[in-house]
Write a protein that holds these residues in place. Structure first.
Motif, short mmCIF file in Angstrom:
data_model
loop_
_atom_site.label_atom_id
_atom_site.label_comp_id
_atom_site.label_asym_id
_atom_site.label_seq_id
_atom_site.Cartn_x
_atom_site.Cartn_y
_atom_site.Cartn_z
N LEU A 29 40.17 38.20 35.99
CA LEU A 29 40.04 37.86 37.39
C LEU A 29 41.36 37.32 37.92
O LEU A 29 41.82 37.73 39.01
CB LEU A 29 38.93 36.83 37.60
CG LEU A 29 38.79 36.30 39.03
CD1 LEU A 29 38.47 37.43 40.00
CD2 LEU A 29 37.74 35.20 39.10
N ALA A 30 42.00 36.41 37.18
CA ALA A 30 43.29 35.87 37.61
C ALA A 30 44.33 36.99 37.75
O ALA A 30 45.12 37.02 38.70
CB ALA A 30 43.76 34.80 36.63
N SER A 31 44.35 37.91 36.79
CA SER A 31 45.28 39.02 36.83
C SER A 31 45.03 39.91 38.04
O SER A 31 45.97 40.32 38.74
CB SER A 31 45.17 39.83 35.53
OG SER A 31 46.02 40.95 35.54
N HIS A 32 43.76 40.23 38.31
CA HIS A 32 43.41 41.07 39.45
C HIS A 32 43.77 40.38 40.77
O HIS A 32 44.26 41.03 41.71
CB HIS A 32 41.93 41.41 39.44
CG HIS A 32 41.52 42.36 38.36
ND1 HIS A 32 42.23 43.51 38.05
CD2 HIS A 32 40.46 42.33 37.49
CE1 HIS A 32 41.63 44.15 37.07
NE2 HIS A 32 40.56 43.45 36.71
N LEU A 33 43.54 39.08 40.88
CA LEU A 33 43.87 38.37 42.12
C LEU A 33 45.35 38.48 42.43
O LEU A 33 45.75 38.75 43.57
CB LEU A 33 43.45 36.90 42.00
CG LEU A 33 41.94 36.62 42.09
CD1 LEU A 33 41.65 35.19 41.68
CD2 LEU A 33 41.42 36.89 43.51
N ALA A 77 35.81 51.76 39.87
CA ALA A 77 36.51 52.29 41.04
C ALA A 77 36.47 51.35 42.23
O ALA A 77 37.43 51.29 43.01
CB ALA A 77 35.91 53.64 41.43
N ASN A 78 35.36 50.59 42.40
CA ASN A 78 35.26 49.74 43.59
C ASN A 78 35.55 48.26 43.31
O ASN A 78 35.29 47.40 44.16
CB ASN A 78 33.89 49.89 44.26
CG ASN A 78 32.73 49.43 43.38
OD1 ASN A 78 32.87 48.53 42.55
ND2 ASN A 78 31.56 50.05 43.57
N LEU A 79 36.14 47.98 42.14
CA LEU A 79 36.42 46.58 41.79
C LEU A 79 37.33 45.92 42.82
O LEU A 79 37.07 44.78 43.24
CB LEU A 79 37.06 46.50 40.41
CG LEU A 79 37.53 45.10 39.98
CD1 LEU A 79 36.37 44.13 39.92
CD2 LEU A 79 38.25 45.16 38.63
N ASP A 80 38.41 46.57 43.24
CA ASP A 80 39.34 45.95 44.18
C ASP A 80 38.63 45.56 45.47
O ASP A 80 38.84 44.46 46.00
CB ASP A 80 40.50 46.89 44.49
CG ASP A 80 41.44 47.09 43.30
OD1 ASP A 80 41.16 46.51 42.23
OD2 ASP A 80 42.43 47.83 43.45
N ASP A 81 37.78 46.44 45.99
CA ASP A 81 37.05 46.11 47.21
C ASP A 81 36.14 44.91 47.02
O ASP A 81 36.02 44.06 47.91
CB ASP A 81 36.21 47.31 47.66
CG ASP A 81 37.06 48.41 48.29
OD1 ASP A 81 38.20 48.12 48.69
OD2 ASP A 81 36.57 49.55 48.38
N ARG A 82 35.52 44.82 45.86
CA ARG A 82 34.60 43.70 45.62
C ARG A 82 35.35 42.37 45.46
O ARG A 82 34.88 41.32 45.89
CB ARG A 82 33.72 43.99 44.40
CG ARG A 82 32.73 45.13 44.67
CD ARG A 82 31.77 45.39 43.54
NE ARG A 82 32.40 46.01 42.39
CZ ARG A 82 32.56 45.44 41.21
NH1 ARG A 82 32.13 44.19 41.01
NH2 ARG A 82 33.14 46.08 40.21
N VAL A 83 36.54 42.41 44.82
CA VAL A 83 37.36 41.20 44.72
C VAL A 83 37.80 40.76 46.11
O VAL A 83 37.71 39.57 46.48
CB VAL A 83 38.58 41.42 43.81
CG1 VAL A 83 39.52 40.21 43.87
CG2 VAL A 83 38.14 41.66 42.37
N HIS A 84 38.30 41.70 46.93
CA HIS A 84 38.71 41.37 48.30
C HIS A 84 37.54 40.79 49.09
O HIS A 84 37.69 39.79 49.80
CB HIS A 84 39.23 42.61 49.02
CG HIS A 84 40.65 42.96 48.70
ND1 HIS A 84 41.68 42.04 48.79
CD2 HIS A 84 41.22 44.13 48.33
CE1 HIS A 84 42.82 42.63 48.48
NE2 HIS A 84 42.57 43.90 48.19
#
Length: 334
Positions: A59-63, A300-307
């Motif tokens: 999660l920290a890396s994706h943020l 595929a939709n991980l970025d949208d869900r994090v945002h």
């Protein structure tokens, strides 16, 4: 503030409100909010054997990758694997944030009591049902805390929560066999919950036990899953999805909050079955392809869900911050 949360895909108890906060995700709004609120992530050292540590470090890396200013609170011991983009908080960084009037948000896994670093705002990352590992930990949570969850069933009743399942499976290790051959035997997985081997039906045979008492490498586990008829477990674990990615269906044995009604219902009928039913297990084996499709969608939709989770949380905290200020004080937007 509730209206802000309802503008996104957020659950309030049993109901769900749909929508998109389109103007926030891109442009000046996003830059302002993300700049004003650095994110401090309370994460243990990365451990390839622990799904929980992998999830919160990821999660920290994706943020960071997605444009947030995120820091892991504690630097791990030398020799610990550090994922790309992971930054670590120190006294100088935090002092600079304080001097600049920036407002940190702490992200804690569900096992952390209270708000140890005393940030004004808190997001709880629920990797398990609160209280499952640390009894009564939920009693220490703040009334204004927000929740991001591996499974929306983990959220406290009536509290706003974001669905933020993060795919953890390393597909370079966990993948189906190139050519399907007859599978033999069963995997009995246990970590927090020990399995009662004497209660297994006769057809669950032979068995291979997997637990933290006898750790194996990911490569060894993948080989076992690719050749096994099914995994049997009484607990939530990333190992369930590693097995499914190897084409190995999973038999879940209901246990407390680990039930068909409360655990990852999105994967129901997709390789995950409940109880010892040979007909259902046979059907689950045929439905593994559905799991693969669902898992690819989550990747595929991980970025949208994090945002969605963090942009809306930051907007909510901004409104809460301005509500707390006297009317004569304005928030610096520079």
């Amino acid at each position: 503030r509730r209206r802000v949360l309802q503008s996104e895909n957020i659950a309030f108890g049993g109901g769900r409100r749909m929508g998109l906060f389109r103007n926030l995700r891109n442009g000046l709004f996003a830059k302002f909010y993300r700049r004003r609120y650095p994110i401090y992530v309370d994460a243990p050292p990365y451990d390839v054997r622990s799904g929980g540590s992998r999830a919160i470090i990821l999660l920290a890396s994706h943020l960071t990758r997605l444009g947030y200013e995120a820091y892991v609170i504690k630097r791990p011991p030398d020799g610990t694997l550090i994922l790309p983009g992971v930054r670590f908080l120190n006294a100088a960084i935090r002092a600079n944030h304080t001097q600049a009037g920036r407002i940190p948000i702490a992200v804690y896994p569900e096992v952390v009591c209270g708000n140890p670093i005393e940030t004004p705002f808190v997001v709880r990352f629920l990797l398990n049902k609160p209280g499952y590992i640390v009894p009564d930990v939920e009693l220490s949570y703040g009334a204004e805390d927000l929740y991001v969850c591996f499974d929306l069933g983990y959220a406290p009743a009536g509290r706003p929560a974001f669905d933020l399942y993060i795919p953890l499976v390393d597909k370079s290790v966990y993948f189906p066999p190139a050519a399907e051959e007859p599978r033999k035997g069963f995997v009995i997985f246990s970590h927090h919950e020990k399995s009662e081997l004497s209660a297994l039906p006769d057809w669950i045979d032979p068995i291979v036990e997997i637990s933290m008492d006898n750790p194996r490498s990911h490569e060894e586990l993948a080989q076992i899953y690719r050749s096994s008829i099914a995994m049997v477990t009484r607990e939530r674990s990333a190992a369930i999805f590693e097995a499914l990615c190897c084409g190995c269906p999973v038999i879940g044995l209901p246990n407390g909050s680990f039930t068909e009604a409360t655990y990852q219902r999105r994967f129901g009928g997709a390789g995950l079955v409940w109880g010892f039913d040979q007909d259902q297990l046979a059907q689950a084996s045929l439905n593994i392809k559905r799991f693969e499709r669902l898992y690819k969608e989550l990747e595929a939709n991980l970025d949208d869900r994090v945002h969605r989770a963090f942009d809306t949380s930051i907007k909510y905290f901004y409104i809460e911050e301005t509500r707390r200020l006297p009317s004569s004080i304005k928030v610096d937007t520079k």
